[in-house]
Design a protein around this motif. Structure first.
Motif, PDB file in Angstrom:
ATOM      1  N   SER A 141       5.132   5.278  -0.630  1.00 55.84           N
ATOM      2  CA  SER A 141       4.669   4.127  -1.414  1.00 55.84           C
ATOM      3  C   SER A 141       4.057   3.026  -0.555  1.00 55.84           C
ATOM      4  O   SER A 141       3.426   2.117  -1.080  1.00 55.84           O
ATOM      5  CB  SER A 141       5.838   3.540  -2.203  1.00 55.84           C
ATOM      6  OG  SER A 141       6.466   4.542  -2.953  1.00 55.84           O
TER       7      SER A 141
ATOM      8  N   GLY B 112      -5.075   0.393 -12.042  1.00 55.28           N
ATOM      9  CA  GLY B 112      -4.152   1.523 -11.924  1.00 55.28           C
ATOM     10  C   GLY B 112      -4.078   2.318 -13.208  1.00 55.28           C
ATOM     11  O   GLY B 112      -4.227   3.543 -13.209  1.00 55.28           O
ATOM     12  N   PRO B 235       0.199   4.736  -8.994  1.00 57.85           N
ATOM     13  CA  PRO B 235       0.339   4.076  -7.690  1.00 57.85           C
ATOM     14  C   PRO B 235      -0.779   4.429  -6.725  1.00 57.85           C
ATOM     15  O   PRO B 235      -1.235   3.556  -5.974  1.00 57.85           O
ATOM     16  CB  PRO B 235       1.693   4.562  -7.176  1.00 57.85           C
ATOM     17  CG  PRO B 235       2.021   5.757  -7.982  1.00 57.85           C
ATOM     18  CD  PRO B 235       1.385   5.549  -9.315  1.00 57.85           C
ATOM     19  N   SER B 236      -1.258   5.673  -6.745  1.00 56.84           N
ATOM     20  CA  SER B 236      -2.337   5.973  -5.790  1.00 56.84           C
ATOM     21  C   SER B 236      -3.615   5.233  -6.174  1.00 56.84           C
ATOM     22  O   SER B 236      -4.358   4.792  -5.296  1.00 56.84           O
ATOM     23  CB  SER B 236      -2.594   7.466  -5.626  1.00 56.84           C
ATOM     24  OG  SER B 236      -2.106   8.204  -6.661  1.00 56.84           O
ATOM     25  N   VAL B 239      -3.185   1.669  -4.922  1.00 57.51           N
ATOM     26  CA  VAL B 239      -3.382   1.560  -3.471  1.00 57.51           C
ATOM     27  C   VAL B 239      -4.863   1.760  -3.120  1.00 57.51           C
ATOM     28  O   VAL B 239      -5.405   1.071  -2.251  1.00 57.51           O
ATOM     29  CB  VAL B 239      -2.504   2.586  -2.722  1.00 57.51           C
ATOM     30  CG1 VAL B 239      -2.871   2.619  -1.249  1.00 57.51           C
ATOM     31  CG2 VAL B 239      -1.049   2.234  -2.878  1.00 57.51           C
ATOM     32  N   THR B 289       4.010   0.166  -6.184  1.00 55.70           N
ATOM     33  CA  THR B 289       3.791   1.598  -5.967  1.00 55.70           C
ATOM     34  C   THR B 289       5.136   2.335  -5.918  1.00 55.70           C
ATOM     35  O   THR B 289       5.276   3.413  -6.485  1.00 55.70           O
ATOM     36  CB  THR B 289       3.029   1.868  -4.652  1.00 55.70           C
ATOM     37  OG1 THR B 289       3.660   1.159  -3.607  1.00 55.70           O
ATOM     38  CG2 THR B 289       1.610   1.432  -4.745  1.00 55.70           C
ATOM     39  N   ASN B 293       6.303   5.373  -8.338  1.00 55.01           N
ATOM     40  CA  ASN B 293       6.686   6.649  -7.732  1.00 55.01           C
ATOM     41  C   ASN B 293       8.107   7.054  -8.126  1.00 55.01           C
ATOM     42  O   ASN B 293       8.370   8.216  -8.429  1.00 55.01           O
ATOM     43  CB  ASN B 293       6.580   6.578  -6.204  1.00 55.01           C
ATOM     44  CG  ASN B 293       5.152   6.801  -5.731  1.00 55.01           C
ATOM     45  OD1 ASN B 293       4.388   7.509  -6.369  1.00 55.01           O
ATOM     46  ND2 ASN B 293       4.783   6.185  -4.625  1.00 55.01           N
TER      47      ASN B 293
END
Lengths: 319, 312
Positions: A141, B112, B235-236, B239, B289, B293
């Motif tokens: 993360s 997101g 989350p990816s 990011v 994130t 996850n």
């Protein structure tokens, strides 16, 4: 087996061809005049026409692409609009920095990720496993640049304020110049890249090992009285390794893009920061060069993975 | 069915069987999973925080893009730290970090969620078509997946942004383009297994068309992997957006985004003295994130009993 590799090689070449077409179209069809980008705003019409002529910008589009592709095949990526240096030279000057960063980090992330994953898988559900999994979850993360900045603050800035230099803030020293300085300057970037990437390997290793450790031949090996250490590392790990090799290939392939942020945070003048500078200054030949080099890395890494597969896994070899 | 055939006496004697829907079971499982519960609560708070952005600007009296050079910066021009005036400190231009963090949360969440939904839709469609039809269709689509996966995405994204100029829609587009492939692969694999099953045969023999089978019979069976992978895609995407903004290729300043805030803090190394400029947006990004996850992993455990307490 030979045909298989030939097919993969063909696919790699197709990817590179399409990628070159993509960047070519992107830049040569996109708005903006490359001649003006080279000569600057104050250039006369005459000068602009001359530059267009030299670059072949007056030719039909397909002719331009063919010229571009044929130069490419000769390893000629053209000249930077800004520094007028050959793009290949610019990239090769910076490649050692990026290679040192990725190479060192890779050793670290394998040394951290795999043992953590194996330790987790040996006693699933134990405290050790939970710690391992929490580490992996946090690592996955953590955005690289956030971890980099936090490490710089705690390991460089705080000690520096207290009056001693634990790690240098940025910069790169050549390996040939001083191996110790080289490593010392790269420790923080290595740790940053390694911790984030090791998490992926820890999870992958754990999942693979759990699957393999449930197989009959592992029970047989244990029943034969093989030492536990041998069971884990010789019997189980060998078959769990194949997906790890794939992951490693993918990671090394995309690393050229992946290190961009790390190079930015730690002020390393590698290929990634070259790309960022080129984007900021609209230096198209350099951007094209770096993107194509990135594509080449991925393609070569994929082919290497396929070769490694055939060595590791008998099923692929005979297929 | 069996409950109807029991005599009234037997029904009262037997322990009551409570029927639970699969949604109920999933929720029950998640409620027992402390990590997922904390993650979900964090995300609810984050959404509230993002919604409350204008409210926070009103309460503090600091609109997101306004510079308060008199109160936010010391006479030497150094930003002031967390305190009563600026709860989470001020940045190098004297703007309120808390308010900008809230507006940045909007960007992160919107990008997101929107990018993941769009990428998931493409991935599901491609995966279903490739898996269901097989043959040449599958070969072509699978090669397309391989192709997109072979592109160095951050470099290609940089090239695109440098030509088209940074903007929010472009960021979302780039993220979608490079994110649909992994889900497509998973779905394809699942559909190849599903299309052999009896219920698909049954639907076909009843005269259902290809698309009818794909959407009515196969799609509902893919709910679990779709939910899990879409959650993990968020989350990816967040990011990815933060990285683009960090490199100055995402959200255009002065609008706030977490990646942009970190880039400004990193730009002149000001965070080495003003720690709050990296700590708050950095932790916001990390916890968001992490929460997605953890929730994704929890959902996987809840929806797929085979992975429970095994390979996570």
């Amino acid at each position: 087996m030979f045909m298989f590799l030939l097919k993969r090689l063909g696919f790699g070449l197709l990817v590179l061809f399409l990628l070159s077409l993509f960047v070519f179209l992107l830049f040569f069809v996109a708005p903006g005049d490359p001649a003006r980008a080279i000569a600057g705003d104050k250039a006369t019409e005459e000068l602009l026409a001359q530059i267009r002529d030299t670059l072949g910008l007056n030719q039909p589009l397909y002719q331009q692409y063919l010229d571009f592709a044929s130069r490419l095949l000769h390893g000629d990526l053209g000249f930077s609009y800004r520094s007028q240096q050959p793009v290949t030279e610019l990239i090769f000057d910076r490649l050692p920095v990026t290679m040192s960063l990725v190479g060192g980090a890779m050793v670290l992330w394998l040394l951290i990720g795999i043992p953590v994953g194996v330790a987790s898988a040996r006693k699933p559900g134990s405290l050790r496993d939970r710690i391992g999994q929490s580490f992996a979850m946090t690592g996955i993360s953590f955005p690289t640049f956030v971890l980099g900045m936090i490490l710089l603050y705690t390991l460089y800035s705080l000690p520096a304020k207290a009056g001693f230099l634990l790690f240098p803030p940025s910069g790169y020293i050549e390996l040939a110049q001083s191996p110790v300085q080289w490593a010392w300057h790269l420790v923080l970037p290595w740790i940053t890249l390694a911790l984030v990437t090791a998490a992926v390997y820890a999870r992958l290793t754990r999942a693979q090992m759990l699957e393999v450790l449930g197989e009959d031949y592992i029970r047989t090996a244990r029943a034969k009285g093989v030492r536990e250490q041998s069971v884990i590392y010789k019997h189980a790990f060998r078959s769990a390794m194949t997906p790890l090799v794939t992951q490693l290939g993918i990671d090394i392939g995309v690393m050229l893009g992946g290190v961009i942020v790390i190079e930015q945070v730690f002020g390393l003048a590698g290929v990634g920061s070259l790309a960022v500078q080129a984007v900021q200054t609209q230096d198209r030949p350099v951007i094209i060069g770096v993107v194509l080099l990135g594509g080449l890395f991925v393609a070569v890494a994929n082919i290497l993975v396929d070769i490694a597969y055939t060595r590791l896994d008998a099923r692929v070899r005979t297929a | 069915m069996s409950a109807h055939t029991l005599t009234p006496a037997a029904a009262t004697a037997a322990p009551e069987v409570k029927q639970r829907s699969s949604l109920r079971m999933t929720v029950d499982y998640l409620l027992k999973d402390r990590a997922s519960l904390i993650a979900a609560s964090f995300l609810v708070l984050l959404v509230l925080f993002a919604l409350a952005a204008p409210l926070l600007a009103g309460i503090t009296g600091h609109p997101a893009n306004d510079q308060f050079r008199e109160t936010g910066l010391t006479p030497a021009g150094v930003p002031v730290g967390p305190g009563t005036e600026f709860w989470l400190g001020a940045d190098q231009l004297g703007r309120d970090v808390l308010v900008r963090l809230a507006y940045g949360a909007r960007v992160s969440l919107i990008v997101g969620v929107v990018a993941s939904l769009a990428a998931a839709s493409i991935g599901i469609m491609v995966g279903m078509v490739a898996g269901y039809f097989g043959g040449k269709v599958d070969t072509v689509l699978s090669r397309c997946i391989d192709l997109v996966m072979s592109v160095p995405f951050l470099l290609a994204a940089l090239a695109l942004v440098s030509v088209l100029g940074a903007s929010l829609p472009l960021s979302v587009g780039v993220i979608v383009f490079f994110s649909w492939t992994s889900l497509a692969r998973v779905i394809r694999g699942q559909v190849i297994a599903l299309r052999q099953r009896e219920f698909v045969e049954a639907a076909r023999s009843l005269g259902a068309g290809h698309w009818g089978i794909i959407f009515r019979d196969i799609l509902p069976n893919l709910a679990a992997p779709i939910i899990i992978y879409a959650t993990l895609m968020i989350p990816s995407s967040i990011v990815f957006e933060a990285t683009l903004s960090f490199l100055g290729m995402g959200i255009v300043p002065p609008d706030a985004s977490w990646g942009g805030m970190l880039a400004e803090a990193s730009g002149n190394s000001i965070y080495l003295t003003a720690w709050w400029l990296v700590l708050f947006p950095g932790l916001a990004l990390l916890f968001t994130t992490l929460a997605f996850n953890v929730l994704g992993d929890g959902l996987r455990d809840a929806l797929d009993p085979r992975t429970r307490r095994k390979a996570k």
